[in-house]
Design a protein around this motif. Structure first.
Motif, PDB file in Angstrom:
ATOM      1  N   HIS A   1      -2.049 119.859   6.089  1.00 44.97           N
ATOM      2  CA  HIS A   1      -2.378 120.417   7.397  1.00 44.97           C
ATOM      3  C   HIS A   1      -3.786 121.014   7.282  1.00 44.97           C
ATOM      4  O   HIS A   1      -4.136 121.589   6.247  1.00 44.97           O
ATOM      5  CB  HIS A   1      -1.349 121.489   7.769  1.00 44.97           C
ATOM      6  CG  HIS A   1      -1.637 122.114   9.085  1.00 44.97           C
ATOM      7  ND1 HIS A   1      -1.389 121.464  10.264  1.00 44.97           N
ATOM      8  CD2 HIS A   1      -2.217 123.301   9.416  1.00 44.97           C
ATOM      9  CE1 HIS A   1      -1.782 122.223  11.267  1.00 44.97           C
ATOM     10  NE2 HIS A   1      -2.294 123.342  10.772  1.00 44.97           N
TER      11      HIS A   1
ATOM     12  N   TRP B   1       8.931 116.696  11.240  1.00 44.33           N
ATOM     13  CA  TRP B   1       8.471 115.315  11.174  1.00 44.33           C
ATOM     14  C   TRP B   1       8.007 114.925   9.774  1.00 44.33           C
ATOM     15  O   TRP B   1       7.592 115.765   8.987  1.00 44.33           O
ATOM     16  CB  TRP B   1       7.338 115.061  12.182  1.00 44.33           C
ATOM     17  CG  TRP B   1       6.086 115.849  11.953  1.00 44.33           C
ATOM     18  CD1 TRP B   1       4.999 115.483  11.227  1.00 44.33           C
ATOM     19  CD2 TRP B   1       5.787 117.161  12.458  1.00 44.33           C
ATOM     20  NE1 TRP B   1       4.042 116.471  11.243  1.00 44.33           N
ATOM     21  CE2 TRP B   1       4.498 117.506  11.994  1.00 44.33           C
ATOM     22  CE3 TRP B   1       6.470 118.079  13.257  1.00 44.33           C
ATOM     23  CZ2 TRP B   1       3.885 118.728  12.296  1.00 44.33           C
ATOM     24  CZ3 TRP B   1       5.857 119.302  13.543  1.00 44.33           C
ATOM     25  CH2 TRP B   1       4.589 119.604  13.081  1.00 44.33           C
TER      26      TRP B   1
ATOM     27  N   HIS C   1       5.212 112.563   7.923  1.00 42.43           N
ATOM     28  CA  HIS C   1       3.990 111.772   8.041  1.00 42.43           C
ATOM     29  C   HIS C   1       3.948 110.850   6.836  1.00 42.43           C
ATOM     30  O   HIS C   1       4.243 111.279   5.717  1.00 42.43           O
ATOM     31  CB  HIS C   1       2.745 112.676   8.013  1.00 42.43           C
ATOM     32  CG  HIS C   1       2.282 113.108   9.371  1.00 42.43           C
ATOM     33  ND1 HIS C   1       1.235 113.975   9.559  1.00 42.43           N
ATOM     34  CD2 HIS C   1       2.714 112.776  10.619  1.00 42.43           C
ATOM     35  CE1 HIS C   1       1.036 114.167  10.860  1.00 42.43           C
ATOM     36  NE2 HIS C   1       1.925 113.463  11.519  1.00 42.43           N
TER      37      HIS C   1
ATOM     38  N   ALA D   1      -1.167 113.184  15.774  1.00 45.75           N
ATOM     39  CA  ALA D   1      -1.939 114.443  15.706  1.00 45.75           C
ATOM     40  C   ALA D   1      -2.791 114.518  14.443  1.00 45.75           C
ATOM     41  O   ALA D   1      -2.890 115.565  13.798  1.00 45.75           O
ATOM     42  CB  ALA D   1      -1.002 115.656  15.829  1.00 45.75           C
TER      43      ALA D   1
ATOM     44  N   ASP E   1      -4.094 123.077  20.767  1.00 43.22           N
ATOM     45  CA  ASP E   1      -2.885 123.008  21.599  1.00 43.22           C
ATOM     46  C   ASP E   1      -3.092 123.904  22.818  1.00 43.22           C
ATOM     47  O   ASP E   1      -3.807 124.908  22.736  1.00 43.22           O
ATOM     48  CB  ASP E   1      -1.661 123.523  20.825  1.00 43.22           C
ATOM     49  CG  ASP E   1      -1.302 122.630  19.636  1.00 43.22           C
ATOM     50  OD1 ASP E   1      -1.718 121.456  19.635  1.00 43.22           O
ATOM     51  OD2 ASP E   1      -0.613 123.117  18.716  1.00 43.22           O
TER      52      ASP E   1
ATOM     53  N   HIS F   1      -7.751 118.808  17.210  1.00 43.89           N
ATOM     54  CA  HIS F   1      -7.434 119.105  18.615  1.00 43.89           C
ATOM     55  C   HIS F   1      -6.988 120.565  18.689  1.00 43.89           C
ATOM     56  O   HIS F   1      -6.682 121.182  17.667  1.00 43.89           O
ATOM     57  CB  HIS F   1      -6.297 118.202  19.120  1.00 43.89           C
ATOM     58  CG  HIS F   1      -5.014 118.375  18.368  1.00 43.89           C
ATOM     59  ND1 HIS F   1      -4.802 117.846  17.107  1.00 43.89           N
ATOM     60  CD2 HIS F   1      -3.859 119.036  18.666  1.00 43.89           C
ATOM     61  CE1 HIS F   1      -3.592 118.162  16.678  1.00 43.89           C
ATOM     62  NE2 HIS F   1      -2.999 118.893  17.606  1.00 43.89           N
TER      63      HIS F   1
ATOM     64  N   ARG G   1       4.581 108.347  11.838  1.00 44.96           N
ATOM     65  CA  ARG G   1       5.289 109.607  12.085  1.00 44.96           C
ATOM     66  C   ARG G   1       6.729 109.377  12.544  1.00 44.96           C
ATOM     67  O   ARG G   1       6.988 108.523  13.389  1.00 44.96           O
ATOM     68  CB  ARG G   1       4.521 110.423  13.130  1.00 44.96           C
ATOM     69  CG  ARG G   1       5.149 111.748  13.484  1.00 44.96           C
ATOM     70  CD  ARG G   1       4.125 112.692  14.039  1.00 44.96           C
ATOM     71  NE  ARG G   1       4.749 113.838  14.677  1.00 44.96           N
ATOM     72  CZ  ARG G   1       4.168 115.021  14.841  1.00 44.96           C
ATOM     73  NH1 ARG G   1       2.942 115.213  14.399  1.00 44.96           N
ATOM     74  NH2 ARG G   1       4.784 116.001  15.453  1.00 44.96           N
TER      75      ARG G   1
ATOM     76  N   ARG H   1       4.934 113.351   3.737  1.00 45.45           N
ATOM     77  CA  ARG H   1       4.999 114.816   3.865  1.00 45.45           C
ATOM     78  C   ARG H   1       6.018 115.179   4.948  1.00 45.45           C
ATOM     79  O   ARG H   1       6.004 114.620   6.036  1.00 45.45           O
ATOM     80  CB  ARG H   1       3.608 115.296   4.271  1.00 45.45           C
ATOM     81  CG  ARG H   1       3.465 116.802   4.356  1.00 45.45           C
ATOM     82  CD  ARG H   1       2.280 117.189   5.240  1.00 45.45           C
ATOM     83  NE  ARG H   1       2.549 116.860   6.632  1.00 45.45           N
ATOM     84  CZ  ARG H   1       1.817 117.293   7.667  1.00 45.45           C
ATOM     85  NH1 ARG H   1       0.753 118.030   7.453  1.00 45.45           N
ATOM     86  NH2 ARG H   1       2.135 116.960   8.895  1.00 45.45           N
TER      87      ARG H   1
ATOM     88  N   HIS I   1      -7.102 122.030  14.791  1.00 44.83           N
ATOM     89  CA  HIS I   1      -6.243 121.719  13.653  1.00 44.83           C
ATOM     90  C   HIS I   1      -5.830 120.262  13.729  1.00 44.83           C
ATOM     91  O   HIS I   1      -5.974 119.615  14.776  1.00 44.83           O
ATOM     92  CB  HIS I   1      -5.003 122.616  13.677  1.00 44.83           C
ATOM     93  CG  HIS I   1      -4.120 122.365  14.869  1.00 44.83           C
ATOM     94  ND1 HIS I   1      -4.463 122.794  16.141  1.00 44.83           N
ATOM     95  CD2 HIS I   1      -2.940 121.690  15.006  1.00 44.83           C
ATOM     96  CE1 HIS I   1      -3.531 122.414  16.998  1.00 44.83           C
ATOM     97  NE2 HIS I   1      -2.586 121.733  16.340  1.00 44.83           N
ATOM     98  N   LYS I   2      -5.272 119.774  12.638  1.00 39.88           N
ATOM     99  CA  LYS I   2      -4.740 118.401  12.601  1.00 39.88           C
ATOM    100  C   LYS I   2      -3.886 118.268  11.343  1.00 39.88           C
ATOM    101  O   LYS I   2      -3.936 119.127  10.455  1.00 39.88           O
ATOM    102  CB  LYS I   2      -5.886 117.381  12.540  1.00 39.88           C
ATOM    103  CG  LYS I   2      -6.684 117.481  11.254  1.00 39.88           C
ATOM    104  CD  LYS I   2      -7.668 116.337  11.061  1.00 39.88           C
ATOM    105  CE  LYS I   2      -8.297 116.443   9.686  1.00 39.88           C
ATOM    106  NZ  LYS I   2      -9.108 115.309   9.293  1.00 39.88           N
ATOM    107  N   GLY I   3      -3.156 117.168  11.251  1.00 34.42           N
ATOM    108  CA  GLY I   3      -2.530 116.785   9.991  1.00 34.42           C
ATOM    109  C   GLY I   3      -3.448 115.713   9.411  1.00 34.42           C
ATOM    110  O   GLY I   3      -3.731 114.725  10.095  1.00 34.42           O
TER     111      GLY I   3
ATOM    112  N   LYS J   1       2.386 129.279  15.672  1.00 36.30           N
ATOM    113  CA  LYS J   1       3.172 128.190  15.071  1.00 36.30           C
ATOM    114  C   LYS J   1       3.459 128.527  13.619  1.00 36.30           C
ATOM    115  O   LYS J   1       2.629 129.123  12.934  1.00 36.30           O
ATOM    116  CB  LYS J   1       2.398 126.873  15.161  1.00 36.30           C
ATOM    117  CG  LYS J   1       2.581 126.212  16.513  1.00 36.30           C
ATOM    118  CD  LYS J   1       2.258 124.739  16.519  1.00 36.30           C
ATOM    119  CE  LYS J   1       2.735 124.172  17.854  1.00 36.30           C
ATOM    120  NZ  LYS J   1       2.204 122.854  18.142  1.00 36.30           N
TER     121      LYS J   1
HETATM  122  O1  LIG Z   1       0.977 117.513  11.137  1.00 33.52           O
HETATM  123  C1  LIG Z   1       0.208 118.476  11.170  1.00 33.52           C
HETATM  124  O2  LIG Z   1      -0.152 119.084  10.155  1.00 33.52           O
HETATM  125  C2  LIG Z   1      -0.334 118.940  12.491  1.00 33.52           C
HETATM  126  C3  LIG Z   1       0.529 118.521  13.613  1.00 33.52           C
HETATM  127  C4  LIG Z   1      -0.016 118.876  14.932  1.00 33.52           C
HETATM  128  O3  LIG Z   1      -1.108 119.313  15.096  1.00 33.52           O
HETATM  129  C5  LIG Z   1       0.785 118.613  16.135  1.00 33.52           C
HETATM  130  O4  LIG Z   1       1.913 118.092  16.023  1.00 33.52           O
HETATM  131  O5  LIG Z   1       0.277 118.956  17.234  1.00 33.52           O
END
Ligand SMILES: O=C(O)CCC(=O)C(=O)O
Length: 342
Positions: free
Chosen positions: A231, A188, A190, A202, A208, A206, A145, A298, A288-290, A216
């Motif tokens: 995502h 960012w 990835h 991430a 937030d 998890h 990242r 990405r 959620h997550k990436g 968001k």
């Molecule tokens: O990169 C993503 O799609 C999720 C990022 C994320 O959950 C975060 O930065 O807290």
């Protein structure tokens, strides 16, 4: 708050919370213990405590007058805004395909070719190593990242126009039920530097919990196919009681795909593979997550609107100059919306 998990900590935090709010009202700062209390009370009440605080904020809030809710999300005037907010309440997300014009995506990619990024530490690396800074090179990534500094983003005219976009402000206000505050701003890359998920990036499920309530806005600046780290979100998990007590009892932790899918089933896991320009608006109180990238890198831009800046303390970032005329107009009308960056 029907399902409170009572403990001595819950009782203590509930008792101390009015003091935390008073201190925030006086100084605009949140003590670390107060942020930790917010997280604990979210977990102990399954979200009910945040809902209660949001109702209080709503009662005190004067709505921002958005003259025409037309912008990157399309025409959200009239019923469309309410329909999108209802969708967000029910599912936790709303997707707006081809929302960002191609030339804007291109300019933001160009920004990353010229702006040094912070290379984020990965799971296997030692804490305390010097922060690496580098220009992103898709051929030779140095890490999973790369993050762009908030001050550089705040100075970007395209980002400034999104920060004052009437459709984003109107939808945020409709969903939050109160005046939106421009909040965490990030962008960012990835990469597939390694293809197993990295928790620092991430890439594990998890929730937030930096604020009381927020929305968001994830903007895809590159095409995202199934291998390019889409995502991912668990539909409906943002609702009160949407995360099981067994998961919440462990606090603010990263969760494995196996345990998340075992509980929710794969039908509720939404992976957003979509072309660049797509905007995903999401309540990331849900899981959620990436997804880890195995294909192309990405690039995502993320804006956030919250109902209060109470919560996590971020390093101060200041908007030094206003380049975008529409942002100048909103600042003149409602400077408090951008107070976090002034
Ligand atoms: O990169 C993503 O799609 C999720 C990022 C994320 O959950 C975060 O930065 O807290």
């Amino acid at each position: 708050m029907r399902h409170i998990r009572w403990s001595l900590r819950t009782l203590l935090n509930l008792t101390k919370f009015p003091y935390a709010l008073l201190r925030y009202a006086r100084s605009g700062q949140t003590d670390e213990w107060a942020h930790q209390a917010l997280i604990q009370l979210f977990c102990a009440t399954g979200g009910g405590f945040n809902d209660l605080l949001s109702r209080m904020i709503r009662l005190k809030s004067t709505p921002l007058k958005v003259l025409r809710a037309v912008g990157v999300l399309g025409d959200l005037s009239g019923d469309a805004k309410r329909r999108s907010a209802d969708e967000l309440r029910a599912r936790g997300f709303a997707v707006f395909p081809s929302a960002l014009p191609d030339d804007m995506c291109e300019r933001l990619i160009q920004f990353t070719r010229e702006t040094p990024a912070l290379v984020r530490r990965m799971d296997h690396e030692v804490i305390g190593n010097a922060q690496r800074v580098a220009i992103f090179d898709s051929e030779r990534p140095l890490a999973v990242r790369y993050d762009y500094p908030t001050e550089a983003l705040l100075d970007n005219p395209d980002v400034q126009s999104l920060l004052s976009d009437p459709s984003l402000l109107a939808l945020a206000q409709e969903y939050l039920g109160s005046r939106p505050r421009a909040d965490v701003l990030s962008m960012w890359w990835h990469t597939s530097f390694h293809t197993q998920p990295d928790s620092e990036a991430a890439q594990f499920y998890h929730f937030d919990m930096d604020r009381i309530k927020w929305l968001k806005i994830f903007v895809y600046l590159t095409d995202v196919g199934p291998d390019d780290g889409p995502h991912s979100f668990i539909e409906g998990s943002h609702r009160s009681g949407g995360i099981p007590a067994g998961m919440l009892r462990r606090g603010y932790v990263r969760l494995s795909d196996e345990e998340v899918i075992a509980h929710y089933g794969s039908a509720r896991q939404i992976e957003f593979a979509a072309p660049r320009g797509t905007i995903i608006v999401e309540d990331t109180r849900g899981l959620h997550k990436g997804k880890a990238v195995t294909g192309r890198p990405r690039l995502v831009l993320q804006l956030q609107f919250s109902n209060s800046l109470f919560g996590a303390q971020y390093a101060k970032a200041t908007m030094r100059e206003v380049h975008d005329p529409s942002l100048a107009q909103v600042i003149a009308q409602a400077p408090d919306i951008y107070a976090g960056y002034r």
